[in-house]
Design a protein around this motif. Structure first.
Motif, PDB file in Angstrom:
ATOM      1  N   HIS A  91       0.856  -1.193   0.000  1.00 29.88           N
ATOM      2  CA  HIS A  91       0.000   0.000   0.000  1.00 29.88           C
ATOM      3  C   HIS A  91       0.891   1.242   0.000  1.00 29.88           C
ATOM      4  N   TYR A  93       4.065   1.324  -0.882  1.00 33.70           N
ATOM      5  CA  TYR A  93       4.805   1.307  -2.156  1.00 33.70           C
ATOM      6  C   TYR A  93       3.998   2.008  -3.250  1.00 33.70           C
ATOM      7  N   SER A  94       2.720   1.688  -3.330  1.00 37.06           N
ATOM      8  CA  SER A  94       1.873   2.226  -4.404  1.00 37.06           C
ATOM      9  C   SER A  94       1.711   3.739  -4.271  1.00 37.06           C
ATOM     10  N   TRP A  95       1.479   4.217  -3.052  1.00 36.32           N
ATOM     11  CA  TRP A  95       1.333   5.658  -2.859  1.00 36.32           C
ATOM     12  C   TRP A  95       2.622   6.389  -3.212  1.00 36.32           C
ATOM     13  N   TYR A  97       4.955   5.414  -5.319  1.00 33.53           N
ATOM     14  CA  TYR A  97       5.177   5.346  -6.761  1.00 33.53           C
ATOM     15  C   TYR A  97       4.279   6.347  -7.479  1.00 33.53           C
ATOM     16  N   ARG A  98       3.035   6.452  -7.027  1.00 33.94           N
ATOM     17  CA  ARG A  98       2.124   7.407  -7.654  1.00 33.94           C
ATOM     18  C   ARG A  98       2.641   8.838  -7.486  1.00 33.94           C
ATOM     19  N   GLN A 128      10.958  -5.590  -4.131  1.00 34.62           N
ATOM     20  CA  GLN A 128       9.562  -6.034  -4.149  1.00 34.62           C
ATOM     21  C   GLN A 128       9.462  -7.553  -4.141  1.00 34.62           C
ATOM     22  N   LEU A 149       1.285  -4.468  -9.383  1.00 42.67           N
ATOM     23  CA  LEU A 149       1.501  -3.212  -8.671  1.00 42.67           C
ATOM     24  C   LEU A 149       1.891  -2.106  -9.642  1.00 42.67           C
ATOM     25  N   VAL A 153      -0.582   1.245 -10.791  1.00 46.64           N
ATOM     26  CA  VAL A 153      -0.180   2.631 -10.517  1.00 46.64           C
ATOM     27  C   VAL A 153       0.075   3.386 -11.820  1.00 46.64           C
ATOM     28  N   LEU A 216      -6.612   0.725  -4.373  1.00 46.31           N
ATOM     29  CA  LEU A 216      -5.589   0.045  -3.573  1.00 46.31           C
ATOM     30  C   LEU A 216      -6.199  -0.903  -2.550  1.00 46.31           C
TER      31      LEU A 216
END
Length: 336
Positions: A91, A93-95, A97-98, A128, A149, A153, A216
């Protein structure tokens, strides 16, 4: 290689020698300033103070330049701390990266669908995959989850960085455009568009942060270690539904029905006991992956060893039956 050519990198004492990293950083500055449509080999050459021909000593075309740019975009990426379970980590990681992609104009347009393994991308991929495998993902599922993932994103930011309509290009804000769409939906004839009318606010009110968070919260539900996957290693041993174990189970059940031998019935019951225990092993491995706690994994390992011993003993009972008896023949089929 040509010698003392006027466009050869490093031959002009007033111009620093070019490097691929210098080209990538120049491309990054142009991307931020002019967008992807404004990025060209000519502009990169001008940015570093050389003629365009000099670039071709390092990259053959714009696509190779974009490969360099893709990795350069990830240069400031920082993996999140290894705290909490794998869901919390990815979670975060995704924020991250965005935000990284949104910080640079048209960044998602550059990276989406592109596999350009430079040093920054390789480090992030390794991190990852290590987290996912430690959480109990099979090798194949870890690879697919890492891909998912990035794809989620990139695809989301690609929409964010693309004009929502012609009105945005002319200067109207995305919020005003969404509000206007909501007004249009509410004004539609309800008998023809009942859902659009009823959901006008739900369709247009949420901002992009809320939409991203919604995704997410649901993307991780598409995959979970190790349930429903094809595990490897210890997780594979815990998987009670493997073809090999199903074959043994069915074989023992058939033998017990055909043969009046207590040893066969014992073998069948012992193997069934082990099969039931493997559900508990799978549960423990999944709990370890969710929590990041190693204790359930240690219990699973101990139980797995015990179940393997039970299975060996069950099959050993069959192997000890004499070949001339009314039981199964070693290496053969049960007699009918």
């Amino acid at each position: 290689m040509p010698q003392n050519h006027p466009d050869t990198p490093g031959t002009d004492d007033t111009t620093p020698a070019l490097t691929r990293d210098a080209l990538a950083q120049a491309a990054l500055r142009i991307l931020q300033r002019d967008g992807l449509a404004g990025l060209s080999m000519r502009k990169v050459a001008a940015e570093v103070g050389v003629k365009a021909a000099s670039l071709y000593w390092h990259v053959r075309n714009k696509q190779e330049l974009l490969d360099l740019l893709t990795d350069a975009l990830l240069g400031s990426a920082e993996p999140p701390p290894r705290t909490g379970g794998w869901r919390e980590q990815f979670h975060a990681y995704s924020w991250r990266y965005r935000r990284l992609l949104l910080d640079t104009r048209d960044a998602a347009k550059v990276v989406a669908g592109r596999l350009a393994p430079g040093p920054h991308l390789l480090g992030l991929m390794e991190d990852q995959l290590d987290r996912l495998r430690a959480a109990g993902f099979s090798d194949a599922d870890a690879a697919m989850a890492s891909y998912l993932l990035g794809a989620f994103v990139q695809g989301f930011v690609l929409q964010e960085q693309s004009p929502i309509s012609a009105a945005e290009v002319l200067g109207t804000s995305r919020r005003d455009i969404a509000d206007a769409a909501g007004d249009l939906f509410r004004a539609l004839p309800a008998e023809t568009f009942p859902n659009l009318v009823a959901l006008a606010d739900d369709l247009t009110a949420p901002d992009m942060d809320a939409r991203f968070e919604f995704g997410l919260q649901r993307v991780p539900a598409l995959y979970s270690p190790p349930h429903g996957s094809h595990p490897s290693g210890a997780a594979a041993d815990a998987h009670e539904g493997s073809p090999r174990r199903n074959l043994y189970r069915d074989f023992l059940a058939e033998c017990a029905e055909l043969l009046d031998d207590p040893r066969v019935r014992t073998a069948r019951d012992r193997y069934a006991e082990a099969a039931a225990g493997r559900s508990e092993v799978a549960r423990l491995v999944g709990a370890a992956g969710e929590s990041g706690d190693a204790a359930p994994l240690e219990r699973a390992g101990g139980l797995l060893g015990e179940l393997a011993r039970i299975e060996r003993e069950a099959m050993g009972e069959l192997a000890r039956l004499p070949a001339g008896s009314d039981g199964p023949v070693m290496g053969g089929r049960p007699r009918r």
